[in-house]
Scaffold this motif. Sequence first.
Motif, PDB file in Angstrom:
ATOM      1  N   HIS A 133      -9.117  12.081   9.734  1.00 37.66           N
ATOM      2  CA  HIS A 133     -10.080  11.328   8.920  1.00 37.66           C
ATOM      3  C   HIS A 133     -11.354  12.157   8.801  1.00 37.66           C
ATOM      4  O   HIS A 133     -11.870  12.669   9.793  1.00 37.66           O
ATOM      5  CB  HIS A 133     -10.391   9.966   9.557  1.00 37.66           C
ATOM      6  N   PHE A 134     -11.858  12.292   7.584  1.00 39.73           N
ATOM      7  CA  PHE A 134     -13.042  13.119   7.323  1.00 39.73           C
ATOM      8  C   PHE A 134     -14.192  12.264   6.799  1.00 39.73           C
ATOM      9  O   PHE A 134     -13.978  11.330   6.016  1.00 39.73           O
ATOM     10  CB  PHE A 134     -12.727  14.176   6.255  1.00 39.73           C
ATOM     11  N   GLU A 150      -9.791  10.808  -8.985  1.00 45.43           N
ATOM     12  CA  GLU A 150      -8.483  11.474  -9.123  1.00 45.43           C
ATOM     13  C   GLU A 150      -7.928  12.012  -7.798  1.00 45.43           C
ATOM     14  O   GLU A 150      -7.209  13.005  -7.786  1.00 45.43           O
ATOM     15  CB  GLU A 150      -8.595  12.622 -10.133  1.00 45.43           C
ATOM     16  N   PHE A 151      -8.244  11.331  -6.684  1.00 45.89           N
ATOM     17  CA  PHE A 151      -7.825  11.860  -5.376  1.00 45.89           C
ATOM     18  C   PHE A 151      -6.311  11.780  -5.163  1.00 45.89           C
ATOM     19  O   PHE A 151      -5.790  12.313  -4.185  1.00 45.89           O
ATOM     20  CB  PHE A 151      -8.580  11.162  -4.228  1.00 45.89           C
ATOM     21  N   ASP A 362      -7.375   5.931   2.281  1.00 49.55           N
ATOM     22  CA  ASP A 362      -8.680   5.419   2.775  1.00 49.55           C
ATOM     23  C   ASP A 362      -9.847   6.174   2.142  1.00 49.55           C
ATOM     24  O   ASP A 362     -10.836   6.491   2.805  1.00 49.55           O
ATOM     25  CB  ASP A 362      -8.787   5.543   4.312  1.00 49.55           C
ATOM     26  N   TYR A 363      -9.736   6.463   0.837  1.00 49.89           N
ATOM     27  CA  TYR A 363     -10.793   7.226   0.164  1.00 49.89           C
ATOM     28  C   TYR A 363     -11.960   6.319  -0.210  1.00 49.89           C
ATOM     29  O   TYR A 363     -11.760   5.223  -0.746  1.00 49.89           O
ATOM     30  CB  TYR A 363     -10.233   7.884  -1.109  1.00 49.89           C
ATOM     31  N   SER A 364     -13.186   6.743   0.072  1.00 47.79           N
ATOM     32  CA  SER A 364     -14.372   6.001  -0.404  1.00 47.79           C
ATOM     33  C   SER A 364     -15.544   6.971  -0.501  1.00 47.79           C
ATOM     34  O   SER A 364     -15.540   8.031   0.130  1.00 47.79           O
ATOM     35  CB  SER A 364     -14.728   4.865   0.559  1.00 47.79           C
ATOM     36  N   GLU A 371     -15.642   9.886   2.246  1.00 45.53           N
ATOM     37  CA  GLU A 371     -14.757   9.666   3.404  1.00 45.53           C
ATOM     38  C   GLU A 371     -13.324   9.567   2.927  1.00 45.53           C
ATOM     39  O   GLU A 371     -13.052   8.938   1.904  1.00 45.53           O
ATOM     40  CB  GLU A 371     -15.113   8.350   4.117  1.00 45.53           C
ATOM     41  N   PHE A 372     -12.405  10.157   3.678  1.00 48.52           N
ATOM     42  CA  PHE A 372     -10.986  10.059   3.319  1.00 48.52           C
ATOM     43  C   PHE A 372     -10.140  10.499   4.500  1.00 48.52           C
ATOM     44  O   PHE A 372     -10.623  11.157   5.426  1.00 48.52           O
ATOM     45  CB  PHE A 372     -10.667  10.927   2.083  1.00 48.52           C
TER      46      PHE A 372
END
Length: 398
Positions: A133-134, A150-151, A362-364, A371-372
Motif C-alpha cells: 500500500h502506497f 485511468e488507474f 483501493d485507489y484514492s 493512495e493505492f
Amino acid sequence: MIPNLDSQIGITVYSTTFSGIGGKIRVDPEDFHVNEIISEKAKNSISDQQGYAVYKLKKKKIDTNHALSSIFRKKGIRLKSLGLKDASAITEQFVCSGNKGKAIENFSTEKYSLEKIGYVKKPLSKKDMIANHFKIKISECSNELSSFTEFHKILNFYGYQRFGSKRPVTHLIGKAILQRDFKKAVELILSFTSSYDSKENTEIREKLSDKANYEQYFDQVPNQMDVERIVLKEMIEHDDPISAIRAIPLALRRFYIQAYQSFIFNQSLSLSFLDGENLFEAQSSDVCFDFHGIIGKYVQGLDQRLALPFVGYSYYKKTRFDYQITKILKQEEITPKDFFIKEMQEVSSEGGFRQAAIHCFDYSSHENTVEFSLSRGMFATILLREIMKPEDPVIAGF
C-alpha cells in the motif's frame, strides 16, 4: 513525449490519455510511504504460541538489506524479509526469524525500529506478501490529480529501479553475458557513464575505460562502488573477464540476466500496445494468472489476468504476442536458447510469464496526495509515471 530514460529501458508508450500533472516525488522521505500487505491466511497464522518470531520493521533513509545487516551486527539475529524496500521512503514491512526460539526485545535506531508482533509455526515467505500500500505526496504539481481515473489502464512495466535508475546499465550487462561477451560485460560495469551520475563517478569511470589504468586508479574507486572494486581486483590479478564476472555475488549476476529479460518484456508490452493488441482483457487461447497467481489457459467466466511471456530458454511461442517478441529478439540479435549459458550455468534462466496490466486497488487521491495498493512485484513509479507524465523522471524523483 516519452522521456529518453524510458526508451532506454524499453518503455515507449503511455497507456492512459491523461495529460499529466508534472511535479516531483520524494522531496522528503516523509512524502513516500509504503506498507506491506500480507494474506489473511498469513495474518491469522501469527499467534502468541512459540515458534518463529515475526517482527514489523519500520525504516527510513536505509534499504531493507542494510537494515537487516545492521540488526544482525547489533543483535546477532538473522531475519528474512518478504520483499525489498528502498531507502528513499518511509516503509513498514514484515520480517521473520529463520530459527525457532525467544524473540529479541523491541529496539530502534535513528533509521529503523523493530517491533515483535508474534510467532508463526513455519517461517513467512515471499508468497505471503500479496501487495504493497502506497501513500505518496506529489510536490510542485498542477491541481489536476483528482481528474485522474485511468488507474485500471496501466501497463505492468518494470520500473526504473530494475535497470539501475540514474545509470541504466544492468540490462546491458545482462545482454553482454548472454552474448558470451564477458569482456564487454566487464567494460560496462566499470566504465558505462550516464548524464545523471556524479562528476566524480563519471571521471573515475572514464579513466577505467582504459585497461592500462586499472591498477593505477584502483585505490581511487570509492567504497560504494563495491561491485566495481570486486571486478577490478580480479582483472588486475588474473586478467580474466569470466572469473571477474564470476567474482560478483550470484544474486547480482542473476539480476543482470533478469534485468535484460525485463527490458525485453517492457519492449514486448510497448510494441504490442502500439500494434493495437488488447492488453487489459484476456482472450481465448491467452495464458493467464488466476486470482491465486496460478498460471493457466484462458477460461471464459473465470476471474483471470492476462500474462505475457518473460523470455528465457523455455520461451513459450504459442501466444498472440509471439510476432512482437520474435521481432524484438531479432533486433536484439538474441535467441531464447542464449538464456542457457554453458559457460556460467548458474545464471541461466528458463523465463516464465508476467501479468500484462497493473492490478491497482483501493485507489484514492486528495489534493496532491495519492493512495493505492498494488499487487506484489508491481512498481508504484510506473503508475506515477502515467499520473505525472514527467519530462525527466530523474529530476522528478523517480
